[in-house]
Write a protein that holds these residues in place. Structure first.
Motif, PDB file in Angstrom:
ATOM      1  N   LYS A  93       0.868  -1.145   0.036  1.00 31.69           N
ATOM      2  CA  LYS A  93      -0.006  -0.084  -0.170  1.00 31.69           C
ATOM      3  C   LYS A  93       1.068   1.157   0.004  1.00 31.69           C
ATOM      4  CE  LYS A  93      -4.352  -1.967   1.988  1.00 31.69           C
ATOM      5  NZ  LYS A  93      -5.259  -2.007   3.254  1.00 31.69           N
ATOM      6  N   MET A  94       1.985   1.194  -0.566  1.00 30.51           N
ATOM      7  CA  MET A  94       2.992   2.346  -0.604  1.00 30.51           C
ATOM      8  C   MET A  94       2.759   3.267  -1.686  1.00 30.51           C
ATOM      9  SD  MET A  94       6.630   1.009   1.670  1.00 30.51           S
ATOM     10  CE  MET A  94       7.192   2.857   1.691  1.00 30.51           C
ATOM     11  N   TYR A  95       2.627   2.595  -2.859  1.00 35.26           N
ATOM     12  CA  TYR A  95       2.840   3.369  -4.185  1.00 35.26           C
ATOM     13  C   TYR A  95       1.542   3.160  -4.899  1.00 35.26           C
ATOM     14  CZ  TYR A  95       7.823   2.476  -2.739  1.00 35.26           C
ATOM     15  OH  TYR A  95       8.760   2.375  -2.163  1.00 35.26           O
ATOM     16  N   GLU A  96       0.341   3.309  -4.314  1.00 32.82           N
ATOM     17  CA  GLU A  96      -0.924   3.072  -4.832  1.00 32.82           C
ATOM     18  C   GLU A  96      -1.331   4.079  -6.071  1.00 32.82           C
ATOM     19  OE1 GLU A  96      -3.480   3.110  -1.263  1.00 32.82           O
ATOM     20  OE2 GLU A  96      -3.572   1.015  -1.466  1.00 32.82           O
ATOM     21  N   GLN A  97      -0.567   5.199  -6.218  1.00 31.15           N
ATOM     22  CA  GLN A  97      -0.651   5.844  -7.223  1.00 31.15           C
ATOM     23  C   GLN A  97      -0.229   5.308  -8.479  1.00 31.15           C
ATOM     24  OE1 GLN A  97       1.517   6.349  -5.090  1.00 31.15           O
ATOM     25  NE2 GLN A  97       3.136   7.693  -5.437  1.00 31.15           N
ATOM     26  N   TRP A  98       0.618   4.362  -8.300  1.00 25.40           N
ATOM     27  CA  TRP A  98       1.235   3.706  -9.612  1.00 25.40           C
ATOM     28  C   TRP A  98       0.532   2.120  -9.609  1.00 25.40           C
ATOM     29  CZ3 TRP A  98       3.338   7.042 -12.318  1.00 25.40           C
ATOM     30  CH2 TRP A  98       3.942   8.234 -11.724  1.00 25.40           C
ATOM     31  N   GLY A 108       9.314  -5.979 -13.291  1.00 23.29           N
ATOM     32  CA  GLY A 108      10.442  -6.344 -12.277  1.00 23.29           C
ATOM     33  C   GLY A 108      10.928  -4.957 -12.220  1.00 23.29           C
ATOM     34  N   ALA A 109      10.488  -3.921 -12.371  1.00 19.28           N
ATOM     35  CA  ALA A 109      11.215  -2.623 -12.082  1.00 19.28           C
ATOM     36  C   ALA A 109      11.589  -2.434 -10.727  1.00 19.28           C
ATOM     37  CB  ALA A 109      10.226  -1.433 -12.687  1.00 19.28           C
ATOM     38  N   PHE A 110      12.556  -1.584 -10.222  1.00 16.60           N
ATOM     39  CA  PHE A 110      13.019  -1.466  -9.050  1.00 16.60           C
ATOM     40  C   PHE A 110      12.220  -0.014  -8.504  1.00 16.60           C
ATOM     41  CE2 PHE A 110      15.886  -4.568  -9.733  1.00 16.60           C
ATOM     42  CZ  PHE A 110      16.673  -4.650  -8.581  1.00 16.60           C
ATOM     43  N   PHE A 111      11.481  -0.189  -7.462  1.00 13.73           N
ATOM     44  CA  PHE A 111      10.854   0.997  -6.589  1.00 13.73           C
ATOM     45  C   PHE A 111      11.787   1.062  -5.366  1.00 13.73           C
ATOM     46  CE2 PHE A 111       7.354  -0.267  -9.363  1.00 13.73           C
ATOM     47  CZ  PHE A 111       6.570   0.684  -9.219  1.00 13.73           C
ATOM     48  N   PRO A 112      11.498   2.297  -4.679  1.00 17.10           N
ATOM     49  CA  PRO A 112      12.408   2.509  -3.425  1.00 17.10           C
ATOM     50  C   PRO A 112      12.463   1.219  -2.597  1.00 17.10           C
ATOM     51  CG  PRO A 112      11.076   4.461  -3.914  1.00 17.10           C
ATOM     52  CD  PRO A 112      10.682   3.595  -4.932  1.00 17.10           C
ATOM     53  N   LEU A 129      11.310   4.641 -13.525  1.00 16.43           N
ATOM     54  CA  LEU A 129      11.670   6.133 -13.947  1.00 16.43           C
ATOM     55  C   LEU A 129      11.157   7.239 -12.979  1.00 16.43           C
ATOM     56  CD1 LEU A 129      12.948   5.940 -17.522  1.00 16.43           C
ATOM     57  CD2 LEU A 129      14.400   6.110 -15.504  1.00 16.43           C
ATOM     58  N   PRO A 130       9.730   7.315 -12.932  1.00 14.62           N
ATOM     59  CA  PRO A 130       8.949   8.184 -12.121  1.00 14.62           C
ATOM     60  C   PRO A 130       9.357   8.583 -11.041  1.00 14.62           C
ATOM     61  CG  PRO A 130       7.478   6.882 -13.753  1.00 14.62           C
ATOM     62  CD  PRO A 130       8.785   6.182 -13.614  1.00 14.62           C
ATOM     63  N   MET A 131      10.099   7.526 -10.302  1.00 12.68           N
ATOM     64  CA  MET A 131      10.511   7.796  -8.868  1.00 12.68           C
ATOM     65  C   MET A 131      12.071   7.700  -8.983  1.00 12.68           C
ATOM     66  SD  MET A 131       7.895   5.540  -6.859  1.00 12.68           S
ATOM     67  CE  MET A 131       8.247   6.365  -4.985  1.00 12.68           C
ATOM     68  N   PHE A 164      17.901   6.199  -7.012  1.00 12.69           N
ATOM     69  CA  PHE A 164      19.214   6.155  -7.754  1.00 12.69           C
ATOM     70  C   PHE A 164      20.241   6.786  -6.949  1.00 12.69           C
ATOM     71  CE2 PHE A 164      21.880   9.303  -9.862  1.00 12.69           C
ATOM     72  CZ  PHE A 164      22.832   8.417 -10.410  1.00 12.69           C
ATOM     73  N   PRO A 165      20.162   7.833  -6.005  1.00  8.81           N
ATOM     74  CA  PRO A 165      21.493   8.302  -5.769  1.00  8.81           C
ATOM     75  C   PRO A 165      21.979   7.806  -4.121  1.00  8.81           C
ATOM     76  CG  PRO A 165      19.892  10.020  -5.430  1.00  8.81           C
ATOM     77  CD  PRO A 165      19.277   8.880  -5.717  1.00  8.81           C
TER      78      PRO A 165
END
Length: 545
Positions: A71-76, A108-112, A143-145, A150-151
């Protein structure tokens, strides 16, 4: 409590645990039927079928981070398990950490939280000297996040730094590219000991479209970064495999070459004459309550977990709100530090409340942690703590000094630590009882667990008072109805945040486990944390290529 009300409390708890288990089953489905069909159309297996081919038959799999990103990235949309499966299972008799992308979840994209979950898996593997197997099938950073992925020091780049450090420690790492492996993510397999790649997969720093945009070169995916190209031209890939089943079979064959596999044979030997606990594990449901209000004797809880007649309690008559004991779990000696939830009476302090840490209990626990380090015993913490005692008497007794002593001992402990959160984990009590910040090798929680800086009632009242004063200072005075609505909103928000699923989504615990499975889980985890660390390292000087 009457027999009928006790039975009712037990049923509520069982129902909640069953609901958690049902939610976990849904999380394991990943992207669901449509996602699985998409994988099959590309000639690839869904991630959990890959695991079934890789792991030894009927071997247990201790999964970590199943609730990550809940339930952390429900906008996506929904991101079950943060799009990656991680856990420990046996391959050719060798316990291995598995990190496998789930391409049915956002390719399989990487979220935080995906990144944090992989880093946690690497850390566990490093500390327990577990070989790591990466099943790579990922579109790379979401990419949107990207600014959250990334850093930073706990972001995407840390994974590759860890690959290098783990390799230098002599811990084997295997990577199987079974789909996409693009951009910065391409460094992960190349930093591993052995690289396998299936036909139709792609490994490149930039895809065909980006290459065309960057340098104007037109090139197809296979020529740019296909498995055959890397096997025959670049020489990056060690093993070129036709499909998922052959790749996973090859992985098993390679892991079977490890010295540990040679010593243990095709399966880890079962212990003869396995000891049993004094009480049936199912009896724990009659001991505790879902709301955490029911008092219980910590020794009754331990009786469902440790070997019968193995407990030697340390300073049993002193500092009674923490139980410290030497014991065995499946024959393995351990130290136990557990919050006592019964109200106790002491000669010096009088009545002490259960679940609260007083000066004497903090002093005792600190001394016990030091002793376990002196004798090399792993420590298992059972958390059900409301915090440290407050007030004039507590302050005059030196509660801050005693609490600091316990935190110091836990912080500097070098023996393996495992934490089980069975109920409340509030405030500085979380720190003193080896919360996530204090480097437990594993931290697991029951569905009844609650995480917060203080209890929901106290916190919501405090936050409400601050917000109410803020409203009163505004141009428009708040009505009593508006203030009561505000109070309800604050309390609801706080209760949602104390739910263990909220904490598990953010990686504060490695797994939510069923109460009656605690002993079985601890037996496995103690096996992992007790593994010998590599005693030799292979290093070379500068090599010209």
């Amino acid at each position: 409590m009457s027999r009928s009300s006790a039975a009712g409390t037990s049923e509520v708890l069982r129902a909640h645990c069953a609901a958690i288990a049902k939610e976990e089953a849904a999380l394991r489905e990943g992207g669901g039927k449509a996602g699985h069909e998409r994988q099959r159309k590309m000639g690839r297996l869904p991630v959990r079928e890959r695991l079934s081919h890789l792991l030894d038959k009927d071997a247990p799999f201790f999964e970590i981070g199943l609730w990550a990103a809940y339930k952390m990235y429900e906008q996506w949309g929904k991101i079950p398990a943060a799009g990656v499966v991680a856990g420990i299972g046996d391959v050719a008799g060798v316990p291995c950490m598995i990190v496998a992308n789930d391409a049915t979840v956002k390719a399989g994209a990487f979220f935080p939280q995906t990144t944090k979950k992989v880093i946690r898996a690497q850390r566990i593997a490093f500390e327990c000297s577990l070989p790591i197997v990466y099943l790579v099938d990922s579109a790379g950073v979401f990419l949107p996040m990207q600014d959250e992925i990334f850093p930073d020091e706990d972001d995407f780049g840390r994974i590759f730094r860890n690959n290098s450090v783990i390799s230098a420690a002599g811990i084997p790492q295997f990577a199987a590219i079974m789909g996409n492996c693009v951009a910065g993510g391409a460094y992960l397999p190349v930093l591993c000991d052995k690289i396998l790649m299936t036909n139709g997969s792609g490994l490149y720093l930039a895809g065909p479209s980006l290459v065309k945009a960057a340098i104007g070169q037109v090139v197809d995916q296979e020529e740019l970064g296909g498995a055959q190209m890397h096997a025959e031209v670049s020489g990056t890939v060690d093993f070129f495999e036709k499909d998922d089943p052959s790749c996973l079979k090859r992985l098993r064959s390679l892991i079977a070459l490890l010295p540990e596999a040679q010593q243990s044979g095709s399966a880890r030997p079962a212990r003869a004459g396995v000891p049993k606990p004094a009480k049936n594990s199912d009896s724990v449901f009659d001991l505790i309550s879902f709301d955490g209000q029911k008092n219980y004797d910590a020794r009754d809880l331990l009786a469902t977990i440790i070997d019968a007649s193995s407990m030697d309690e340390y300073k049993a008559d002193y500092g009674k709100t923490i139980v410290t004991a030497y014991a065995r779990i499946n024959g393995r000696p351990v130290g136990i530090v557990a919050n006592q939830r019964l109200q106790v009476r002491t000669k010096k302090e009088g009545i002490q409340m259960g679940g609260v840490i007083y000066s004497d209990s903090a002093d005792k626990a600190a001394r016990f942690v030091m002793d376990c380090n002196q004798t090399g015993l792993p420590i298992v913490f059972f958390q059900d703590v409301t915090g440290f005692m407050v007030g004039r008497d507590a302050e005059q007794s030196g509660i801050i000094r005693s609490g600091a002593k316990l935190v110091n001992a836990v912080s500097n402990s070098i023996v393996p630590k495992i934490t089980v959160v069975v109920g409340g984990s509030f405030g500085a009590g979380n720190y003193a009882m080896c919360g996530k910040a204090y480097d437990p090798r594993f931290i697991v929680a029951w569905p009844t667990a609650r995480y917060a800086v203080m209890g929901a009632a106290q916190a919501s009242d405090t936050v409400f008072a601050i917000l109410a004063r803020s409203k009163e200072r505004g141009d428009k005075k708040a009505t009593q109805e508006e203030l009561e609505e505000l109070r309800a909103q604050v309390k609801q928000s706080y209760e949602e945040q104390t739910d263990i699923r909220y904490g598990a989504a953010r990686g504060w615990v490695d797994a939510i486990i069923q109460p009656d499975e605690t002993r079985d889980v601890l037996i496995r985890l103690l096996d992992y944390v007790s593994r010998p660390t590599p005693c030799a390292r292979f290093h070379t000087g500068v090599i010209q290529t």
